[in-house]
Design a protein around this motif. Sequence first.
Motif, PDB file in Angstrom:
ATOM      1  N   VAL A   1       0.831  -1.046  -0.082  1.00 54.09           N
ATOM      2  CA  VAL A   1      -0.108  -0.194  -0.215  1.00 54.09           C
ATOM      3  C   VAL A   1       0.883   1.064   0.125  1.00 54.09           C
ATOM      4  O   VAL A   1       0.596   2.322  -0.736  1.00 54.09           O
ATOM      5  CB  VAL A   1      -0.892  -0.018   1.158  1.00 54.09           C
ATOM      6  CG1 VAL A   1      -1.570   1.386   1.245  1.00 54.09           C
ATOM      7  CG2 VAL A   1      -2.020  -1.071   1.018  1.00 54.09           C
ATOM      8  N   PHE A   2       1.983   1.264   0.821  1.00 57.69           N
ATOM      9  CA  PHE A   2       2.809   2.259   0.834  1.00 57.69           C
ATOM     10  C   PHE A   2       3.595   2.684  -0.471  1.00 57.69           C
ATOM     11  O   PHE A   2       3.696   3.663  -0.780  1.00 57.69           O
ATOM     12  CB  PHE A   2       4.055   2.056   1.810  1.00 57.69           C
ATOM     13  CG  PHE A   2       5.006   3.059   1.771  1.00 57.69           C
ATOM     14  CD1 PHE A   2       4.666   4.381   2.607  1.00 57.69           C
ATOM     15  CD2 PHE A   2       6.282   2.853   1.399  1.00 57.69           C
ATOM     16  CE1 PHE A   2       5.828   5.306   2.746  1.00 57.69           C
ATOM     17  CE2 PHE A   2       7.248   3.810   1.269  1.00 57.69           C
ATOM     18  CZ  PHE A   2       6.925   5.071   1.815  1.00 57.69           C
ATOM     19  N   MET A   3       4.020   1.682  -1.269  1.00 63.94           N
ATOM     20  CA  MET A   3       4.229   1.833  -2.451  1.00 63.94           C
ATOM     21  C   MET A   3       3.479   2.274  -3.569  1.00 63.94           C
ATOM     22  O   MET A   3       3.883   3.087  -4.264  1.00 63.94           O
ATOM     23  CB  MET A   3       4.925   0.504  -2.955  1.00 63.94           C
ATOM     24  CG  MET A   3       6.296   0.013  -2.371  1.00 63.94           C
ATOM     25  SD  MET A   3       7.717   1.178  -1.943  1.00 63.94           S
ATOM     26  CE  MET A   3       8.048   1.404  -3.886  1.00 63.94           C
ATOM     27  N   ILE A   4       2.070   1.746  -3.337  1.00 63.23           N
ATOM     28  CA  ILE A   4       1.397   2.195  -4.319  1.00 63.23           C
ATOM     29  C   ILE A   4       1.046   3.815  -4.106  1.00 63.23           C
ATOM     30  O   ILE A   4       1.038   4.751  -4.997  1.00 63.23           O
ATOM     31  CB  ILE A   4      -0.134   1.439  -4.212  1.00 63.23           C
ATOM     32  CG1 ILE A   4       0.050   0.031  -4.610  1.00 63.23           C
ATOM     33  CG2 ILE A   4      -1.209   2.127  -4.825  1.00 63.23           C
ATOM     34  CD1 ILE A   4      -1.234  -0.908  -4.173  1.00 63.23           C
ATOM     35  N   LEU A   5       0.844   4.340  -2.790  1.00 59.02           N
ATOM     36  CA  LEU A   5       0.580   5.608  -2.657  1.00 59.02           C
ATOM     37  C   LEU A   5       2.030   6.566  -3.135  1.00 59.02           C
ATOM     38  O   LEU A   5       1.818   7.465  -3.595  1.00 59.02           O
ATOM     39  CB  LEU A   5       0.736   5.892  -0.954  1.00 59.02           C
ATOM     40  CG  LEU A   5      -0.534   5.472  -0.373  1.00 59.02           C
ATOM     41  CD1 LEU A   5      -0.538   5.512   1.193  1.00 59.02           C
ATOM     42  CD2 LEU A   5      -1.842   6.069  -1.010  1.00 59.02           C
ATOM     43  N   VAL A   6       3.278   5.800  -2.759  1.00 60.28           N
ATOM     44  CA  VAL A   6       4.335   6.689  -3.508  1.00 60.28           C
ATOM     45  C   VAL A   6       4.436   6.621  -5.119  1.00 60.28           C
ATOM     46  O   VAL A   6       4.426   7.688  -5.625  1.00 60.28           O
ATOM     47  CB  VAL A   6       5.586   5.860  -3.244  1.00 60.28           C
ATOM     48  CG1 VAL A   6       6.783   6.396  -3.948  1.00 60.28           C
ATOM     49  CG2 VAL A   6       5.947   6.074  -1.902  1.00 60.28           C
ATOM     50  N   ILE A   7       3.747   5.691  -5.457  1.00 59.69           N
ATOM     51  CA  ILE A   7       3.592   5.943  -7.062  1.00 59.69           C
ATOM     52  C   ILE A   7       2.568   6.802  -7.605  1.00 59.69           C
ATOM     53  O   ILE A   7       2.626   7.797  -8.364  1.00 59.69           O
ATOM     54  CB  ILE A   7       3.157   4.430  -7.802  1.00 59.69           C
ATOM     55  CG1 ILE A   7       4.473   3.453  -7.518  1.00 59.69           C
ATOM     56  CG2 ILE A   7       2.788   4.411  -9.167  1.00 59.69           C
ATOM     57  CD1 ILE A   7       4.198   1.937  -8.186  1.00 59.69           C
ATOM     58  N   VAL A   8       1.248   6.618  -6.791  1.00 61.74           N
ATOM     59  CA  VAL A   8       0.218   7.712  -7.157  1.00 61.74           C
ATOM     60  C   VAL A   8       0.661   9.046  -6.904  1.00 61.74           C
ATOM     61  O   VAL A   8       0.401   9.905  -7.905  1.00 61.74           O
ATOM     62  CB  VAL A   8      -0.874   7.490  -6.371  1.00 61.74           C
ATOM     63  CG1 VAL A   8      -2.132   8.411  -6.451  1.00 61.74           C
ATOM     64  CG2 VAL A   8      -1.563   6.076  -6.561  1.00 61.74           C
ATOM     65  N   PHE A   9       1.346   9.453  -5.695  1.00 65.38           N
ATOM     66  CA  PHE A   9       1.802  10.803  -5.605  1.00 65.38           C
ATOM     67  C   PHE A   9       2.692  10.969  -6.544  1.00 65.38           C
ATOM     68  O   PHE A   9       2.958  12.344  -6.961  1.00 65.38           O
ATOM     69  CB  PHE A   9       2.297  11.143  -4.222  1.00 65.38           C
ATOM     70  CG  PHE A   9       1.114  11.230  -3.548  1.00 65.38           C
ATOM     71  CD1 PHE A   9       0.416  12.374  -3.132  1.00 65.38           C
ATOM     72  CD2 PHE A   9       0.716  10.074  -2.459  1.00 65.38           C
ATOM     73  CE1 PHE A   9      -0.666  12.565  -2.095  1.00 65.38           C
ATOM     74  CE2 PHE A   9      -0.237  10.427  -1.586  1.00 65.38           C
ATOM     75  CZ  PHE A   9      -0.914  11.759  -1.528  1.00 65.38           C
ATOM     76  N   GLY A  10       3.840  10.191  -6.806  1.00 60.92           N
ATOM     77  CA  GLY A  10       4.660  10.542  -8.130  1.00 60.92           C
ATOM     78  C   GLY A  10       4.175  10.772  -9.172  1.00 60.92           C
ATOM     79  O   GLY A  10       4.758  11.691  -9.841  1.00 60.92           O
ATOM     80  N   TRP A  11       3.095  10.206  -9.519  1.00 64.96           N
ATOM     81  CA  TRP A  11       2.540  10.277 -10.813  1.00 64.96           C
ATOM     82  C   TRP A  11       1.930  11.964 -10.904  1.00 64.96           C
ATOM     83  O   TRP A  11       2.010  12.410 -11.766  1.00 64.96           O
ATOM     84  CB  TRP A  11       1.280   9.336 -11.129  1.00 64.96           C
ATOM     85  CG  TRP A  11       0.702   9.319 -12.469  1.00 64.96           C
ATOM     86  CD1 TRP A  11      -0.296  10.049 -12.616  1.00 64.96           C
ATOM     87  CD2 TRP A  11       0.953   8.750 -13.472  1.00 64.96           C
ATOM     88  NE1 TRP A  11      -0.831  10.019 -14.019  1.00 64.96           N
ATOM     89  CE2 TRP A  11       0.255   9.415 -14.562  1.00 64.96           C
ATOM     90  CE3 TRP A  11       2.138   8.181 -14.007  1.00 64.96           C
ATOM     91  CZ2 TRP A  11       0.158   8.689 -16.080  1.00 64.96           C
ATOM     92  CZ3 TRP A  11       2.308   7.669 -15.401  1.00 64.96           C
ATOM     93  CH2 TRP A  11       1.432   8.041 -16.253  1.00 64.96           C
ATOM     94  N   ILE A  12       1.198  12.192  -9.681  1.00 60.86           N
ATOM     95  CA  ILE A  12       0.816  13.353  -9.745  1.00 60.86           C
ATOM     96  C   ILE A  12       1.809  14.506  -9.877  1.00 60.86           C
ATOM     97  O   ILE A  12       1.584  15.545 -10.575  1.00 60.86           O
ATOM     98  CB  ILE A  12      -0.115  13.631  -8.341  1.00 60.86           C
ATOM     99  CG1 ILE A  12      -1.302  12.487  -8.088  1.00 60.86           C
ATOM    100  CG2 ILE A  12      -0.397  14.871  -7.910  1.00 60.86           C
ATOM    101  CD1 ILE A  12      -1.767  12.678  -6.845  1.00 60.86           C
ATOM    102  N   PHE A  13       3.000  14.392  -9.077  1.00 63.09           N
ATOM    103  CA  PHE A  13       3.807  15.332  -9.160  1.00 63.09           C
ATOM    104  C   PHE A  13       4.983  15.255 -10.126  1.00 63.09           C
ATOM    105  O   PHE A  13       5.963  15.730 -10.087  1.00 63.09           O
ATOM    106  CB  PHE A  13       4.435  15.573  -7.636  1.00 63.09           C
ATOM    107  CG  PHE A  13       3.536  16.048  -6.510  1.00 63.09           C
ATOM    108  CD1 PHE A  13       2.978  17.253  -6.572  1.00 63.09           C
ATOM    109  CD2 PHE A  13       3.098  15.099  -5.610  1.00 63.09           C
ATOM    110  CE1 PHE A  13       2.306  17.786  -5.648  1.00 63.09           C
ATOM    111  CE2 PHE A  13       2.260  15.461  -4.732  1.00 63.09           C
ATOM    112  CZ  PHE A  13       1.804  16.859  -5.025  1.00 63.09           C
TER     113      PHE A  13
END
Length: 292
Positions: free
Chosen positions: A269-281
């Motif tokens: 879940v943590f890695m998915i959140l990193v990917i999501v925020f990475g995609w946003i920014f």
Amino acid sequence: VNLAVIFCTILLGLIYMQSEKIVQYKNKSVVVATRIHSDRKLYIILISILLALQSGLRNVAVGADTYAYYEWFERVKLTTWEQIIYSVKEYYQFGISKDPGYEVFQKITQLFIGNYQVYLILIAVILFVSLGFFIYYNTRYISEAMFAFVLYSVLFYSTYSITSLRQSIAAAATFWGFELIKRKKLLPFILILLIASTIHKSVLIFLPFYFFANYKKTKFIYSAAVLVFPLVMIYRRPVAYILALVSGSENYMQFALSDYKAGTPTFTVFMILVIVFGWIFMKDALKLKPSL
């Protein structure tokens, strides 16, 4: 101890952030240059020293492999140079043993250092000097450096700070290798990885990143990473098997061959959140130009 180190990392970061100033130079309301005045360099040096002391001053009973490395260190003291050279030949001719470069490294080190505690400090200095330079050259603000150090303490403390020595040397090589990637120095990059691979083969996994980093279609790489991540999670055992073959890691092989079906939901879940925020920014990340 690790919680105390994280607390100091955040506290010092917040203190130094108070004096950080960002000056923008404009030409007809258009920002043409940005200059950052801060103690980021001093902050990185202090936290790197703190992490090196945390790792290097640990007792041999701290960490899963620290005592095993201590016994290895003492065995090498009794091993002659002829035996060391013969073991290297055995490895490359018959595949006996693994990572022969580590014994060579220990033998050379023991010409100057005979105490295991001092040896632990040396390994910690090698790792955290490289980490400090890596963070310095790839951040602009103290807040970014603080986040990087906290991320290390949360995710990698149990491996590099208190357990693994060979992996720490290999990790240091990848940090220096990243700078060689940025400067497009292929031959030095390959050389440093090949040397480090004699200490721990897992460093060879880093080799393709030279070509990824110099691939012009950056958005494609980011998109591919997001799409590949779920596939890696689904087919994690075949991936672990490939990693085991490349790195020679028994842990990867045990995971690949085990029948254990549970995953790591918190980390996933943590890695998915990193990917999501990475995609946003992502757009801001692609414009990042570290201040040197």
